[in-house]
Design a protein around this motif. Sequence first.
Motif, PDB file in Angstrom:
ATOM      1  N   ARG A   1      67.385  22.488  10.696  1.00  0.00           N
ATOM      2  CA  ARG A   1      67.239  22.631   9.238  1.00  0.00           C
ATOM      3  C   ARG A   1      67.422  21.286   8.529  1.00  0.00           C
ATOM      4  NH1 ARG A   1      65.878  27.182  10.781  1.00  0.00           N
ATOM      5  NH2 ARG A   1      66.410  29.108   9.719  1.00  0.00           N
TER       6      ARG A   1
ATOM      7  N   GLU B   1      85.275  25.282  -2.304  1.00  0.00           N
ATOM      8  CA  GLU B   1      85.179  26.642  -2.875  1.00  0.00           C
ATOM      9  C   GLU B   1      85.509  27.694  -1.802  1.00  0.00           C
ATOM     10  OE1 GLU B   1      81.228  28.644  -4.230  1.00  0.00           O
ATOM     11  OE2 GLU B   1      81.488  26.843  -5.425  1.00  0.00           O
ATOM     12  N   GLU B   2      84.901  27.536  -0.626  1.00  0.00           N
ATOM     13  CA  GLU B   2      85.123  28.518   0.453  1.00  0.00           C
ATOM     14  C   GLU B   2      86.564  28.452   0.956  1.00  0.00           C
ATOM     15  OE1 GLU B   2      83.007  30.649   0.634  1.00  0.00           O
ATOM     16  OE2 GLU B   2      81.120  29.725   0.047  1.00  0.00           O
TER      17      GLU B   2
ATOM     18  N   LYS C   1      81.116  23.095  -1.922  1.00  0.00           N
ATOM     19  CA  LYS C   1      81.050  24.415  -1.273  1.00  0.00           C
ATOM     20  C   LYS C   1      82.211  24.583  -0.284  1.00  0.00           C
ATOM     21  CE  LYS C   1      78.589  27.205  -1.867  1.00  0.00           C
ATOM     22  NZ  LYS C   1      78.666  28.257  -2.921  1.00  0.00           N
TER      23      LYS C   1
ATOM     24  N   SER D   1      65.040  27.261   2.913  1.00  0.00           N
ATOM     25  CA  SER D   1      66.245  27.177   3.747  1.00  0.00           C
ATOM     26  C   SER D   1      67.446  26.761   2.907  1.00  0.00           C
ATOM     27  CB  SER D   1      66.010  26.158   4.873  1.00  0.00           C
ATOM     28  OG  SER D   1      67.242  25.649   5.350  1.00  0.00           O
ATOM     29  N   TYR D   2      68.499  27.585   2.952  1.00  0.00           N
ATOM     30  CA  TYR D   2      69.734  27.267   2.217  1.00  0.00           C
ATOM     31  C   TYR D   2      70.356  25.980   2.749  1.00  0.00           C
ATOM     32  CZ  TYR D   2      74.599  27.747   0.633  1.00  0.00           C
ATOM     33  OH  TYR D   2      75.839  27.526   0.091  1.00  0.00           O
ATOM     34  N   VAL D   3      70.321  25.803   4.068  1.00  0.00           N
ATOM     35  CA  VAL D   3      70.933  24.612   4.678  1.00  0.00           C
ATOM     36  C   VAL D   3      70.166  23.352   4.258  1.00  0.00           C
ATOM     37  CG1 VAL D   3      71.469  23.475   6.881  1.00  0.00           C
ATOM     38  CG2 VAL D   3      71.840  25.943   6.623  1.00  0.00           C
TER      39      VAL D   3
ATOM     40  N   PHE E   1      81.158  27.872   8.365  1.00  0.00           N
ATOM     41  CA  PHE E   1      79.734  27.554   8.226  1.00  0.00           C
ATOM     42  C   PHE E   1      79.536  26.304   7.358  1.00  0.00           C
ATOM     43  CE2 PHE E   1      76.100  27.965   5.305  1.00  0.00           C
ATOM     44  CZ  PHE E   1      75.085  27.702   6.217  1.00  0.00           C
ATOM     45  N   HIS E   2      80.169  26.283   6.182  1.00  0.00           N
ATOM     46  CA  HIS E   2      79.972  25.129   5.298  1.00  0.00           C
ATOM     47  C   HIS E   2      80.608  23.860   5.881  1.00  0.00           C
ATOM     48  CE1 HIS E   2      78.733  28.254   2.411  1.00  0.00           C
ATOM     49  NE2 HIS E   2      78.002  27.280   1.903  1.00  0.00           N
TER      50      HIS E   2
ATOM     51  N   ASP F   1      82.426  31.892   6.134  1.00  0.00           N
ATOM     52  CA  ASP F   1      81.781  31.023   5.124  1.00  0.00           C
ATOM     53  C   ASP F   1      82.340  29.601   5.187  1.00  0.00           C
ATOM     54  OD1 ASP F   1      80.056  32.892   4.077  1.00  0.00           O
ATOM     55  OD2 ASP F   1      81.133  33.179   2.188  1.00  0.00           O
TER      56      ASP F   1
HETATM   57  N1  LIG Z   1      75.826  31.332   8.730  1.00  0.00           N
HETATM   58  C1  LIG Z   1      75.178  31.119   7.710  1.00  0.00           C
HETATM   59  C2  LIG Z   1      75.738  31.353   6.406  1.00  0.00           C
HETATM   60  N2  LIG Z   1      76.952  31.786   6.014  1.00  0.00           N
HETATM   61  C3  LIG Z   1      76.917  31.801   4.666  1.00  0.00           C
HETATM   62  N3  LIG Z   1      75.718  31.393   4.205  1.00  0.00           N
HETATM   63  C4  LIG Z   1      75.251  31.268   2.817  1.00  0.00           C
HETATM   64  O1  LIG Z   1      76.211  30.541   2.112  1.00  0.00           O
HETATM   65  C5  LIG Z   1      76.147  30.923   0.754  1.00  0.00           C
HETATM   66  C6  LIG Z   1      77.567  31.185   0.306  1.00  0.00           C
HETATM   67  O2  LIG Z   1      77.609  30.886  -0.983  1.00  0.00           O
HETATM   68  P1  LIG Z   1      78.576  31.682  -1.954  1.00  0.00           P
HETATM   69  O3  LIG Z   1      79.465  32.601  -1.219  1.00  0.00           O
HETATM   70  O4  LIG Z   1      79.242  30.681  -2.805  1.00  0.00           O
HETATM   71  O5  LIG Z   1      77.543  32.532  -2.771  1.00  0.00           O
HETATM   72  P2  LIG Z   1      76.482  32.072  -3.800  1.00  0.00           P
HETATM   73  O6  LIG Z   1      76.889  32.705  -5.072  1.00  0.00           O
HETATM   74  O7  LIG Z   1      75.146  32.489  -3.241  1.00  0.00           O
HETATM   75  O8  LIG Z   1      76.549  30.480  -3.921  1.00  0.00           O
HETATM   76  P3  LIG Z   1      76.499  29.620  -5.282  1.00  0.00           P
HETATM   77  O9  LIG Z   1      75.284  30.064  -6.041  1.00  0.00           O
HETATM   78  O10 LIG Z   1      77.808  29.866  -5.981  1.00  0.00           O
HETATM   79  O11 LIG Z   1      76.373  28.167  -4.833  1.00  0.00           O
HETATM   80  C7  LIG Z   1      75.284  32.168   0.654  1.00  0.00           C
HETATM   81  O12 LIG Z   1      74.001  31.818   0.169  1.00  0.00           O
HETATM   82  C8  LIG Z   1      75.198  32.626   2.105  1.00  0.00           C
HETATM   83  O13 LIG Z   1      73.988  33.284   2.432  1.00  0.00           O
HETATM   84  C9  LIG Z   1      74.956  31.098   5.263  1.00  0.00           C
HETATM   85  N4  LIG Z   1      73.672  30.627   5.344  1.00  0.00           N
HETATM   86  C10 LIG Z   1      73.150  30.411   6.584  1.00  0.00           C
HETATM   87  N5  LIG Z   1      73.862  30.626   7.755  1.00  0.00           N
HETATM   88  C11 LIG Z   1      73.262  30.304   9.065  1.00  0.00           C
HETATM   89  O14 LIG Z   1      72.396  29.199   8.914  1.00  0.00           O
HETATM   90  C12 LIG Z   1      71.093  29.549   9.387  1.00  0.00           C
HETATM   91  C13 LIG Z   1      70.062  28.790   8.590  1.00  0.00           C
HETATM   92  O15 LIG Z   1      70.047  29.261   7.267  1.00  0.00           O
HETATM   93  P4  LIG Z   1      68.833  28.836   6.291  1.00  0.00           P
HETATM   94  O16 LIG Z   1      68.877  27.351   6.214  1.00  0.00           O
HETATM   95  O17 LIG Z   1      69.072  29.488   4.970  1.00  0.00           O
HETATM   96  O18 LIG Z   1      67.600  29.329   6.941  1.00  0.00           O
HETATM   97  C14 LIG Z   1      71.013  31.078   9.247  1.00  0.00           C
HETATM   98  O19 LIG Z   1      70.065  31.617  10.119  1.00  0.00           O
HETATM   99  C15 LIG Z   1      72.432  31.475   9.620  1.00  0.00           C
HETATM  100  O20 LIG Z   1      72.572  31.493  11.037  1.00  0.00           O
END
Ligand SMILES: N=c1c2ncn([C@@H]3O[C@H](COP(=O)(O)OP(=O)(O)OP(=O)(O)O)[C@@H](O)[C@H]3O)c2ncn1[C@@H]1O[C@H](COP(=O)(O)O)[C@@H](O)[C@H]1O
Length: 110
Positions: free
Chosen positions: A15, A43-44, A40, A24-26, A73-74, A70
């Motif tokens: 990512r 916060e977590e 983040k 992608s969030y990452v 992860f972060h 969380d």
């Molecule tokens: N393990 C995780 C994981 N844990 C938590 N999160 C995200 O971390 C964020 C946590 O933020 P918050 O709890 O603060 O919630 P929020 O209100 O959405 O955040 P803010 O708007 O306040 O910034 C959420 O969007 C969760 O979905 C994750 N996002 C991704 N993963 C892993 O990373 C992989 C790649 O993710 P993408 O890059 O999104 O494809 C995924 O397949 C997963 O395996």
Amino acid sequence: MSDVLRQLSEVLNERKTSANPEQSYVALLHQKGLNKILEKVGEECTETLLAAKDAAVSGNNQEVIYETADLWFHSLVMLSHLGEDANAVVDELARRFDLSGLEEKAQRDK
Ligand SMILES: N=c1c2ncn([C@@H]3O[C@H](COP(=O)(O)OP(=O)(O)OP(=O)(O)O)[C@@H](O)[C@H]3O)c2ncn1[C@@H]1O[C@H](COP(=O)(O)O)[C@@H](O)[C@H]1O
């Protein structure tokens, strides 16, 4: 290293290098930069502490497990941003095997 951490590290690396921040969030976190990632993590961390306090009162650990995930992860995204991965942390923990925390502290304080 556990399979979950190994697989997650591979996904995080992919990512960071080639994903689209719109999908992608990452990748979005990397695009926003280190300050956003650290925000983040902080916060977590706070949410984990508050969930632990609540768990001690309610006896229900579900929320603290969720928040700790969380936080881990972060933290892994932070390490990835700096060019490291979970392996480096697992290696450091392995290095500490058989080294008592109290002994290590006493050596540090000498
Ligand atoms: N393990 C995780 C994981 N844990 C938590 N999160 C995200 O971390 C964020 C946590 O933020 P918050 O709890 O603060 O919630 P929020 O209100 O959405 O955040 P803010 O708007 O306040 O910034 C959420 O969007 C969760 O979905 C994750 N996002 C991704 N993963 C892993 O990373 C992989 C790649 O993710 P993408 O890059 O999104 O494809 C995924 O397949 C997963 O395996």
